[in-house]
Enzyme design. Structure first.
Site, PDB file in Angstrom:
ATOM      1  N   HIS A  65       0.818  -1.211   0.000  1.00 44.78           N
ATOM      2  CA  HIS A  65       0.000   0.000   0.000  1.00 44.78           C
ATOM      3  C   HIS A  65       0.857   1.269   0.000  1.00 44.78           C
ATOM      4  O   HIS A  65       0.556   2.237  -0.709  1.00 44.78           O
ATOM      5  CB  HIS A  65      -0.913   0.022   1.221  1.00 44.78           C
ATOM      6  CG  HIS A  65      -1.993  -1.012   1.176  1.00 44.78           C
ATOM      7  ND1 HIS A  65      -2.721  -1.374   2.294  1.00 44.78           N
ATOM      8  CD2 HIS A  65      -2.465  -1.785   0.156  1.00 44.78           C
ATOM      9  CE1 HIS A  65      -3.589  -2.319   1.957  1.00 44.78           C
ATOM     10  NE2 HIS A  65      -3.448  -2.581   0.679  1.00 44.78           N
ATOM     11  N   ARG A 103      -1.387 -27.910   0.719  1.00 45.83           N
ATOM     12  CA  ARG A 103      -0.597 -27.093   1.633  1.00 45.83           C
ATOM     13  C   ARG A 103      -1.097 -25.652   1.582  1.00 45.83           C
ATOM     14  O   ARG A 103      -1.138 -25.034   0.514  1.00 45.83           O
ATOM     15  CB  ARG A 103       0.889 -27.135   1.247  1.00 45.83           C
ATOM     16  CG  ARG A 103       1.752 -26.295   2.163  1.00 45.83           C
ATOM     17  CD  ARG A 103       3.178 -26.183   1.669  1.00 45.83           C
ATOM     18  NE  ARG A 103       3.897 -25.197   2.484  1.00 45.83           N
ATOM     19  CZ  ARG A 103       4.994 -24.559   2.105  1.00 45.83           C
ATOM     20  NH1 ARG A 103       5.528 -24.796   0.926  1.00 45.83           N
ATOM     21  NH2 ARG A 103       5.559 -23.678   2.899  1.00 45.83           N
ATOM     22  N   HIS A 148       4.148 -17.782   6.333  1.00 45.53           N
ATOM     23  CA  HIS A 148       4.556 -17.622   4.940  1.00 45.53           C
ATOM     24  C   HIS A 148       4.648 -16.126   4.646  1.00 45.53           C
ATOM     25  O   HIS A 148       3.979 -15.607   3.750  1.00 45.53           O
ATOM     26  CB  HIS A 148       3.577 -18.319   3.995  1.00 45.53           C
ATOM     27  CG  HIS A 148       4.167 -18.641   2.658  1.00 45.53           C
ATOM     28  ND1 HIS A 148       4.118 -19.902   2.088  1.00 45.53           N
ATOM     29  CD2 HIS A 148       4.808 -17.872   1.765  1.00 45.53           C
ATOM     30  CE1 HIS A 148       4.694 -19.884   0.907  1.00 45.53           C
ATOM     31  NE2 HIS A 148       5.128 -18.656   0.676  1.00 45.53           N
ATOM     32  N   GLU A 193      10.692 -20.851   4.001  1.00 47.33           N
ATOM     33  CA  GLU A 193      11.813 -20.168   3.360  1.00 47.33           C
ATOM     34  C   GLU A 193      12.341 -18.994   4.174  1.00 47.33           C
ATOM     35  O   GLU A 193      12.254 -17.827   3.784  1.00 47.33           O
ATOM     36  CB  GLU A 193      11.419 -19.687   1.962  1.00 47.33           C
ATOM     37  CG  GLU A 193      11.066 -20.817   1.025  1.00 47.33           C
ATOM     38  CD  GLU A 193      10.678 -20.345  -0.361  1.00 47.33           C
ATOM     39  OE1 GLU A 193      10.421 -21.204  -1.217  1.00 47.33           O
ATOM     40  OE2 GLU A 193      10.635 -19.117  -0.602  1.00 47.33           O
ATOM     41  N   ASN A 333      11.951 -26.656  -0.956  1.00 45.34           N
ATOM     42  CA  ASN A 333      11.364 -25.987  -2.110  1.00 45.34           C
ATOM     43  C   ASN A 333      12.453 -25.829  -3.165  1.00 45.34           C
ATOM     44  O   ASN A 333      13.540 -25.311  -2.857  1.00 45.34           O
ATOM     45  CB  ASN A 333      10.821 -24.606  -1.741  1.00 45.34           C
ATOM     46  CG  ASN A 333       9.717 -24.656  -0.704  1.00 45.34           C
ATOM     47  OD1 ASN A 333       9.166 -25.717  -0.418  1.00 45.34           O
ATOM     48  ND2 ASN A 333       9.394 -23.514  -0.136  1.00 45.34           N
ATOM     49  N   TYR A 335      13.239 -24.680  -7.363  1.00 43.53           N
ATOM     50  CA  TYR A 335      12.775 -24.129  -8.633  1.00 43.53           C
ATOM     51  C   TYR A 335      13.837 -24.159  -9.716  1.00 43.53           C
ATOM     52  O   TYR A 335      13.570 -24.518 -10.854  1.00 43.53           O
ATOM     53  CB  TYR A 335      12.299 -22.685  -8.437  1.00 43.53           C
ATOM     54  CG  TYR A 335      11.026 -22.590  -7.642  1.00 43.53           C
ATOM     55  CD1 TYR A 335       9.795 -22.725  -8.254  1.00 43.53           C
ATOM     56  CD2 TYR A 335      11.049 -22.388  -6.259  1.00 43.53           C
ATOM     57  CE1 TYR A 335       8.617 -22.654  -7.532  1.00 43.53           C
ATOM     58  CE2 TYR A 335       9.882 -22.317  -5.527  1.00 43.53           C
ATOM     59  CZ  TYR A 335       8.664 -22.448  -6.163  1.00 43.53           C
ATOM     60  OH  TYR A 335       7.500 -22.403  -5.437  1.00 43.53           O
ATOM     61  N   GLU A 405       7.478 -27.341  -2.535  1.00 42.51           N
ATOM     62  CA  GLU A 405       7.165 -26.438  -3.642  1.00 42.51           C
ATOM     63  C   GLU A 405       8.033 -26.799  -4.837  1.00 42.51           C
ATOM     64  O   GLU A 405       9.228 -27.038  -4.694  1.00 42.51           O
ATOM     65  CB  GLU A 405       7.424 -24.963  -3.286  1.00 42.51           C
ATOM     66  CG  GLU A 405       6.462 -24.343  -2.303  1.00 42.51           C
ATOM     67  CD  GLU A 405       6.763 -22.859  -2.065  1.00 42.51           C
ATOM     68  OE1 GLU A 405       7.360 -22.217  -2.968  1.00 42.51           O
ATOM     69  OE2 GLU A 405       6.404 -22.352  -0.995  1.00 42.51           O
TER      70      GLU A 405
END
Length: 505
Positions: A65, A103, A148, A193, A333, A335, A405
């Site tokens: 914001h 999850r 998270h 994480e 996790n 990637y 993930e």
């Protein structure tokens, strides 16, 4: 090219599995019977309803914001996928995919609007009870993440993760969650994480709350994350595991750092310890404490910089013993991967995509043959997942490993998402090989993510969803992609097939 799905097809994913793709097929590669497939989301990224009822602001509410320019499309999570109102639809999608588990994360400021455990929101309690019960009614295991990244702003105002008192605040929050949901939730992730929560915030200064303090704030945060996790784990182990028999750990994201050539293997190992070991060694190693190579390096560098003590805060013997062994499984996790080498004269190292590389003077670059995605930090190297699993087993031992993930980024709203299908296919192949050839005890695989959502600094530009969400429509309609059908087929058959299966690294 787009595939147009009928209403009947959208509502009945399982009907197109074609009798589980004729489960007995030549070359079938079957996952173990106990292996579980799931998908994941996170509260701030999907829930919306940022100020309904008595929910207070999170750091991501405040950050997006007050500084919309830090988000690529200047968006926020005020509405997101509107899963707060559309949770029934999301549970139904999870059911139609055939997920073994789903999850999700709790929003700390939705459940505890003051940040402290003296006041529990009845609305927050009702919402999460509805979702958990809805999943169980469909035969889907709820896997709950306590944190998270959406810290209550009221706690950030007191210093957030750099205030050592947050260790007790987090333990109090964990107790509330265990009390409310522990009778039905058997799998818990304390913190997702920590490397992003700490390094993304303090090393990059680009994640909420956006405080730039590399080499100081990041390490204070790291220490407190480890201690908070340990307190929450020991609380469950001592008071709740005897009653409910569940399991608790934290999740680490680790990018596989591959040596550019043989001469850089030691440097790649140091990068791995900075990114994986800094958030794992204290918990999973036999001796506990900081990774010795990292501790030594930062102490020596701090002395060279003129500091009277290391910038990495010490762990006392009591703290080492508190943290050590606080796990029931290793949650990972994954990637992408990057090549590691020393920089040439004049080359800019940068701070991303691997945290700590500026600290240790390591340059990262992708291999030219690795396919890019829509995110500049993200290249496809599925073999990196298998290599990482093998490294974890070698480094920390033969335990249960859960992939919490794994997913693919795109900036297109394509329903026929061939690249995402291929990403899942090639990475699941590497998981299968890690299990069958490397004897790594991998038990869970989690697709990130069930739905397109608010992807932090990428806003709604980056899409990871098995299911497309139309964010231009007030009802946020959901449409399964080809990857959803592919994943449903894998889950139904519990199998992969021989076509193009790579067996060597």
């Amino acid at each position: 090219m787009y595939i147009v799905y009928s209403v009947e097809t959208m509502c009945c994913l399982k009907l197109i599995v074609f009798s589980a793709l004729i489960a007995v097929v030549r070359g079938e590669r079957r996952f173990p019977d106990a292996f579980k497939f799931g998908a994941a989301t996170a509260s701030y990224q999907v829930e919306g309803a940022w100020n309904v009822s008595d929910k207070s602001a999170s750091i991501w509410d405040t950050y997006s914001h007050k500084k919309p320019s830090v988000i690529v499309d200047e968006s926020n999570g005020d509405v997101a996928c509107d899963s707060y109102h559309k949770w029934r639809e999301d549970v139904q999608l999870a059911s139609e995919l055939g997920l073994d588990f789903y999850r999700l994360s709790l929003s700390w400021p939705r459940l505890l609007p003051n940040g402290f455990s003296n006041y529990i929101s009845e609305d927050g309690k009702r919402y999460y009870n509805d979702v958990i019960n809805g999943l169980l009614e469909k035969g889907i295991e709820p896997v709950i993440t306590l944190y998270h990244w959406d810290l209550p702003q009221k706690l950030q105002d007191l210093g957030g993760w750099t205030n050592p008192l947050i260790v007790e605040w987090f333990a109090d929050y964990a107790r509330v969650a265990y009390d409310l949901f522990g009778d039905r939730v058997k799998s818990w992730i304390t913190i997702n994480e920590g490397i992003v929560a700490c390094e993304g915030t303090y090393t990059l200064g680009s994640f909420a709350p956006g405080i730039y303090s590399p080499g100081f704030g990041s390490y204070l945060c790291n220490k407190n994350v480890l201690l908070a996790h340990a307190k929450a784990w020991r609380l469950y182990d001592e008071e709740y595991k005897p009653k409910y028999g569940g399991k608790v750990s934290l999740t680490n994201q680790i990018i596989w750092p591959q040596a550019h050539s043989e001469e850089y293997e030691d440097l790649a190992e140091l990068v791995l310890q900075m990114n994986g070991g800094l958030y794992s060694h204290a918990i999973y190693s036999k001796e506990g404490g900081w990774p010795p190579a990292v501790e030594k390096y930062i102490a020596e560098k701090s002395a060279q910089e003129g500091y009277t003590r290391s910038r990495l805060p010490p762990l006392t013997t009591e703290e080492i013993n508190l943290i050590k062994g606080t796990f029931d499984f290793y949650a990972l996790n994954y990637y992408t991967s990057w090549l590691v080498r020393s920089p040439k004269e004049g080359e800019n190292i940068g701070k991303w995509p691997l945290y700590g590389c500026e600290e240790i003077n390591a340059l990262l670059e992708p291999a030219p043959e690795w396919p890019p995605t829509s995110s500049d930090w993200f290249f496809e190297y599925p073999e990196g997942l298998r290599r990482l699993l093998s490294w974890l087993k070698k480094t920390y031992g033969d335990m249960e490993y859960r992939i919490m993930e794994n997913g693919y980024a795109s900036d297109k709203r394509d329903l026929n998402d061939v690249n995402r299908v291929n990403y899942y296919k090639t990475h699941l192949e590497q998981v299968y090989l890690a299990i069958t050839e490397d004897n790594v005890n991998v038990t869970y695989y989690t697709a990130w993510t069930l739905l397109d959502n608010f992807e932090w600094n990428d806003g709604y530009v980056s899409k990871f969803g098995l299911v497309d969400v139309d964010f231009t429509h007030p009802d946020r309609p959901r449409t399964p992609r080809s990857s959803a059908y592919y994943y449903a087929n894998v889950i139904s058959t519990r199998s992969l097939y021989d076509d193009d299966l790579k067996t060597n690294l």
